[in-house]
Design a protein around this motif. Structure first.
Motif, mmCIF file in Angstrom:
data_model
loop_
_atom_site.group_PDB
_atom_site.id
_atom_site.type_symbol
_atom_site.label_atom_id
_atom_site.label_comp_id
_atom_site.label_asym_id
_atom_site.label_seq_id
_atom_site.Cartn_x
_atom_site.Cartn_y
_atom_site.Cartn_z
ATOM 1 N N ALA A 146 0.709 -1.211 -0.183
ATOM 2 C CA ALA A 146 0.248 0.149 -0.030
ATOM 3 C C ALA A 146 0.792 1.184 -0.042
ATOM 4 O O ALA A 146 1.984 1.319 0.715
ATOM 5 C CB ALA A 146 -0.944 -0.002 1.123
ATOM 6 N N GLU A 153 -4.587 5.701 2.732
ATOM 7 C CA GLU A 153 -4.117 4.933 1.442
ATOM 8 C C GLU A 153 -4.735 5.460 0.246
ATOM 9 O O GLU A 153 -5.951 5.705 -0.011
ATOM 10 C CB GLU A 153 -4.547 3.401 1.678
ATOM 11 C CG GLU A 153 -4.183 2.402 0.584
ATOM 12 C CD GLU A 153 -4.663 1.080 0.844
ATOM 13 O OE1 GLU A 153 -4.953 0.344 -0.017
ATOM 14 O OE2 GLU A 153 -4.575 0.465 1.881
ATOM 15 N N GLU A 156 -2.286 1.066 -4.348
ATOM 16 C CA GLU A 156 -1.939 -0.361 -3.830
ATOM 17 C C GLU A 156 -1.482 -0.944 -4.973
ATOM 18 O O GLU A 156 -1.648 -0.637 -6.213
ATOM 19 C CB GLU A 156 -2.981 -1.093 -3.349
ATOM 20 C CG GLU A 156 -4.174 -1.464 -4.157
ATOM 21 C CD GLU A 156 -5.102 -2.320 -3.573
ATOM 22 O OE1 GLU A 156 -5.013 -2.779 -2.483
ATOM 23 O OE2 GLU A 156 -6.185 -2.389 -4.066
#
Length: 332
Positions: A146, A153, A156
């Motif tokens: 990530a 976040e 990814e």
């Protein structure tokens, strides 16, 4: 003496019809004839620069290959009084990419001006890439990685069969890159990178976690891994009493914490543990190969040897060299 007439400059213009101004120099005397002009009607090319959400983008440079202009505060732009012809338009602004990359237009008497042309601007983005492998160099597939910015976040990726991952679509800035897989321990646990272009070699070393149940109370324990951290208290917990029989000492045992090398975790090395409760502990390391033999050097007196494999080890599989004074005993 004959005096020559001076050089004269003739020009022609028509503001009413947007005629391009041109001039020609002629010498009068004798009479100059055939000094003609051709009027050409000028055309306009215009449009807007905006984001995908329709927000205006100012300061973008628009060019038709011959002329340039800038988009204004409302995103609009215009190139005026161009001659009839075909043009390729481009847009440029540092930190942005544009869709479409170019716009082809034709302006002439039949088509007239070219208007309503739209360049859609998006922030220029980059990628982060790396490899996850074990300390032995084995590349690990299927590990999620990530990218975080401000703890959130924003991207990814997942390692492929060759252990490589990539995270795309990152605008310039600072990112924390963190592997995310509860079956592994990673070194380092995360890396901080500055993204101003594509960043590569953001690599990690993975050690698989071996999970085992540590019983409550007194137990004899051995681990089937070569651990990343061989400290027994790190493995079992600081509140767990750990001891090992050692006939060299008086009294003949070692207790944690201890700097003695025999109090370090290793495949086949046994320990007494006394835990206040049952718990699952995860020990990061490389599993001892289930098909490999393990030889253990014994000291005089009692020795503590445990199962070095992540499988059942039949009692008959433990052999003592012929003629050795050692005997086999088990703790149940």
């Amino acid at each position: 003496m004959i005096r020559r007439p001076p050089r004269s400059t003739l020009s022609s213009s028509s503001a009413a019809s947007d005629v391009y101004k041109r001039q020609r120099s002629v010498t009068v005397g004798p009479n100059a004839v055939g000094i003609n002009f051709t009027a050409a009607l000028g055309f306009n090319i215009s449009g807007v620069v905006q984001t995908a959400d329709g927000d205006p983008v100012s300061g973008a440079t628009i060019s038709d290959g011959q002329h340039v202009t800038l988009s204004g505060g409302d995103g609009t732009w215009s190139i005026e009084n161009v001659a009839a012809g075909d043009y390729t338009l481009t847009a440029q602004l540092s930190g942005y990419v544009f869709t479409p990359p170019t716009i082809e237009v034709a302006v002439n008497v039949q088509t007239g001006d070219a208007t309503g042309l739209v360049f859609t601007a998006a922030p220029e983005t980059f990628g982060v890439a790396g490899v996850i492998r074990t300390s032995a160099g084995d590349r690990q597939a299927g590990i999620r990685v990530a990218a975080l910015q401000g703890g959130v976040e924003v991207g990814e990726g997942t390692t492929s069969a060759n252990g490589a991952y990539s995270i795309a679509g990152l605008v310039p800035g600072s990112y924390t890159i963190r592997p995310d897989d509860t079956d592994y321990q990673f070194e380092p646990t995360q890396r901080v990178v500055e993204v101003a272009t594509d960043v590569s070699n953001v690599d990690f070393v993975a050690a698989r976690l071996y999970n085992m149940t540590l019983p409550q109370g007194l137990a004899m324990i051995a681990v089937p891994v070569t651990p990343v951290d061989a400290n027994v208290q790190s493995a079992f917990g600081a509140d767990v009493e750990v001891a090992r029989w050692d006939p060299r000492n008086s009294p003949p045992y070692l207790t944690a914490p201890s700097a003695d090398p025999l109090m370090r975790l290793a495949p086949g090395r046994g320990f007494w543990t006394n835990s206040p409760n049952e718990r699952v502990v995860g020990i990061a390391g490389e599993l001892f190969p289930s098909t490999s033999d393990l030889s253990v050097a014994l000291m005089a007196g009692w020795d503590m040897v445990g199962n070095p494999y992540d499988r059942t080890l039949p009692w008959t599989s433990m052999s003592i060299p012929s003629g050795s004074p050692a005997s086999r005993f088990g703790f149940i």
